[in-house]
Design a protein around this motif. Structure first.
Motif, PDB file in Angstrom:
ATOM      1  N   GLU A 176       1.165 -24.800   2.813  1.00  0.00           N
ATOM      2  CA  GLU A 176       0.515 -25.858   2.038  1.00  0.00           C
ATOM      3  C   GLU A 176      -0.817 -25.403   1.461  1.00  0.00           C
ATOM      4  N   TRP A 177      -1.460 -24.477   2.142  1.00  0.00           N
ATOM      5  CA  TRP A 177      -2.834 -24.118   1.769  1.00  0.00           C
ATOM      6  C   TRP A 177      -2.941 -22.775   1.062  1.00  0.00           C
ATOM      7  N   TYR A 178      -1.829 -22.087   0.845  1.00  0.00           N
ATOM      8  CA  TYR A 178      -1.907 -20.771   0.206  1.00  0.00           C
ATOM      9  C   TYR A 178      -0.674 -20.489  -0.639  1.00  0.00           C
ATOM     10  N   GLU A 179      -0.914 -19.972  -1.828  1.00  0.00           N
ATOM     11  CA  GLU A 179       0.167 -19.511  -2.685  1.00  0.00           C
ATOM     12  C   GLU A 179      -0.230 -18.164  -3.266  1.00  0.00           C
ATOM     13  N   ASP A 180       0.620 -17.169  -3.076  1.00  0.00           N
ATOM     14  CA  ASP A 180       0.385 -15.855  -3.653  1.00  0.00           C
ATOM     15  C   ASP A 180       0.981 -15.857  -5.057  1.00  0.00           C
ATOM     16  N   VAL A 181       0.115 -15.829  -6.058  1.00  0.00           N
ATOM     17  CA  VAL A 181       0.588 -15.932  -7.449  1.00  0.00           C
ATOM     18  C   VAL A 181       1.371 -14.687  -7.868  1.00  0.00           C
ATOM     19  N   GLN A 182       1.279 -13.604  -7.084  1.00  0.00           N
ATOM     20  CA  GLN A 182       2.002 -12.380  -7.414  1.00  0.00           C
ATOM     21  C   GLN A 182       3.407 -12.342  -6.815  1.00  0.00           C
ATOM     22  N   GLU A 183       3.717 -13.289  -5.958  1.00  0.00           N
ATOM     23  CA  GLU A 183       4.995 -13.256  -5.248  1.00  0.00           C
ATOM     24  C   GLU A 183       6.179 -13.391  -6.199  1.00  0.00           C
ATOM     25  N   ALA A 184       6.063 -14.274  -7.177  1.00  0.00           N
ATOM     26  CA  ALA A 184       7.171 -14.472  -8.122  1.00  0.00           C
ATOM     27  C   ALA A 184       7.447 -13.189  -8.909  1.00  0.00           C
ATOM     28  N   ARG A 185       6.394 -12.441  -9.251  1.00  0.00           N
ATOM     29  CA  ARG A 185       6.575 -11.182  -9.982  1.00  0.00           C
ATOM     30  C   ARG A 185       7.294 -10.148  -9.123  1.00  0.00           C
ATOM     31  N   LEU A 186       6.969 -10.124  -7.822  1.00  0.00           N
ATOM     32  CA  LEU A 186       7.654  -9.206  -6.911  1.00  0.00           C
ATOM     33  C   LEU A 186       9.149  -9.517  -6.853  1.00  0.00           C
ATOM     34  N   ILE A 187       9.471 -10.788  -6.701  1.00  0.00           N
ATOM     35  CA  ILE A 187      10.879 -11.209  -6.639  1.00  0.00           C
ATOM     36  C   ILE A 187      11.606 -10.841  -7.932  1.00  0.00           C
ATOM     37  N   GLU A 188      10.932 -11.052  -9.056  1.00  0.00           N
ATOM     38  CA  GLU A 188      11.531 -10.716 -10.354  1.00  0.00           C
ATOM     39  C   GLU A 188      11.781  -9.211 -10.475  1.00  0.00           C
ATOM     40  N   ASN A 189      10.831  -8.402 -10.026  1.00  0.00           N
ATOM     41  CA  ASN A 189      10.970  -6.949 -10.139  1.00  0.00           C
ATOM     42  C   ASN A 189      12.041  -6.384  -9.200  1.00  0.00           C
ATOM     43  N   LEU A 190      12.303  -7.092  -8.115  1.00  0.00           N
ATOM     44  CA  LEU A 190      13.363  -6.647  -7.206  1.00  0.00           C
ATOM     45  C   LEU A 190      14.747  -6.822  -7.829  1.00  0.00           C
TER      46      LEU A 190
END
Length: 369
Positions: A176-190
């Motif tokens: 609830e208190w943290y979102e890594d904005v780079q996580e979606a890019r990692l998933i996309e690159n995988l």
């Protein structure tokens, strides 16, 4: 030598006469990354405070930054006026815990010797200053508490048994208190491929930025075959004090991910299917969620003479250790075959808690004092 001597004299004068003049704001928290790289423990503390304690003024400061005279002055004012100082490595030498509280969240559960256990790498005055001025030190288990207490020469009563804040990030799902904005890019690159992460620690000293070379050209060819056969990609993430060798074949074939692009190691661990590491404690973080860990000690004999270990790795590591590439390849294939049956909760030796409330426990501990 003269420059260092005069610098130390100035620090002593500032911490003795200038810093005490400033009133400490009990709603001001300074988070300080002395190495210039913000560790995930500090990132978690920052995010949690800003979400649940908006009345606090949370200021993040990175060391080794070139600042204008005005920015430097503003930075010093922030340091002098903060009641809470939280560091992930070293305390600024111009501050003390007089009229304020200083905490160290460190950056992992140590396996290698650190601080007083590794005193040949540090000046005694530095070690004594750090020990004297720490009000609290994060640790992860009763064993870790005993080790950290000895390494930093602080009594166990000053150790905060909350668990490492950054380990909140390895579990699936969104906090609830943290979102890594780079996580979606990692998933996309995988692109749906499995992630094999290579995360070694540094060699030599922190300032040498040595290249880590763990694989030969022949090894890379065999890694290529392994990755292609298993719909996987190799992610490489060097320690912040080192750089990694190039992998030209894997890069040319699109089977290489540069994990330096992602600031938070534990977010990468969250999406890692197999972890390859060496003497780094990163495998302990990962062991909370997976047992697919390959310990690759290709330079064990040389490294043993360079740094000492607190724990014998063959005793605390739950699997087989690879000392050459052929052994590593066997371990990788075994891990791939056991995929889906690799649930892990980490060792009781190193973890009292196995949940995502470590940051919460740490924040509540320091604010309740």
């Amino acid at each position: 030598m003269l420059k260092r001597k005069y610098k130390n004299i100035i620090f002593k004068l500032v911490r003795s006469f200038v810093d005490p003049l400033f009133k400490k704001n009990k709603r001001r928290v300074v988070l300080y990354a002395s190495t210039g790289v913000l560790d995930a423990n500090l990132i978690c503390v920052e995010a949690y405070l800003k979400t649940y304690y908006p009345e606090f003024d949370v200021i993040t400061i990175k060391g080794k930054q070139k600042l204008s005279a005005r920015r430097r002055l503003n930075t010093l004012m922030s340091f002098f006026s903060a009641y809470y100082l939280i560091v992930d490595h070293a305390i600024p030498r111009f501050l003390t815990n007089k009229k304020r509280k200083i905490y160290n969240v460190w950056h992992g559960i140590p396996l290698k010797t650190i601080r007083h256990f590794d005193n040949k790498r540090f000046k005694e005055t530095f070690l004594d200053f750090e020990s004297k001025n720490l009000n609290g030190l994060v640790c992860s288990s009763m064993l870790d508490m005993a080790v950290m207490s000895a390494c930093f020469q602080v009594p166990p009563s000053r150790c905060i048994l909350s668990g490492l804040p950054r380990n909140d990030l390895v579990f699936k799902g969104q906090l609830e208190w943290y979102e890594d904005v780079q996580e979606a890019r990692l998933i996309e690159n995988l692109q749906g491929r499995k992630l094999v992460s290579w995360m070694p620690t540094y060699r030599g000293t922190w300032y040498e930025n040595n290249e880590i070379v763990g694989f030969s050209e022949s090894d890379e060819c065999q890694l290529f075959d392994f990755l292609k056969a298993n719909n996987a990609v190799l992610g490489v993430r060097p320690h912040k004090f080192s750089c990694l060798q190039p992998f030209p074949l894997l890069e040319a074939e699109g089977l290489l991910l540069d994990l330096k692009e992602y600031d938070v190691t534990n977010t990468v661990l969250k999406h890692t299917d197999i972890l390859i590491t060496d003497y780094s404690s990163v495998w302990l973080d990962y062991s909370i969620i997976s047992s697919n860990i390959c310990l690759y000690l290709y330079d064990a004999q040389k490294y043993d003479g360079e740094r000492g270990m607190i724990y014998p790795l063959d005793t605390v590591f739950p699997g087989d250790i690879s000392y050459d590439f052929n052994q590593l390849l066997m371990a990788l294939n075994q891990s791939m075959e056991s995929m889906g049956n690799n649930l892990s909760k980490g060792s009781d030796l190193f973890f009292k808690y196995r949940d995502n409330n470590n940051t919460k426990r740490f924040i509540e501990a320091i604010l309740d004092e």
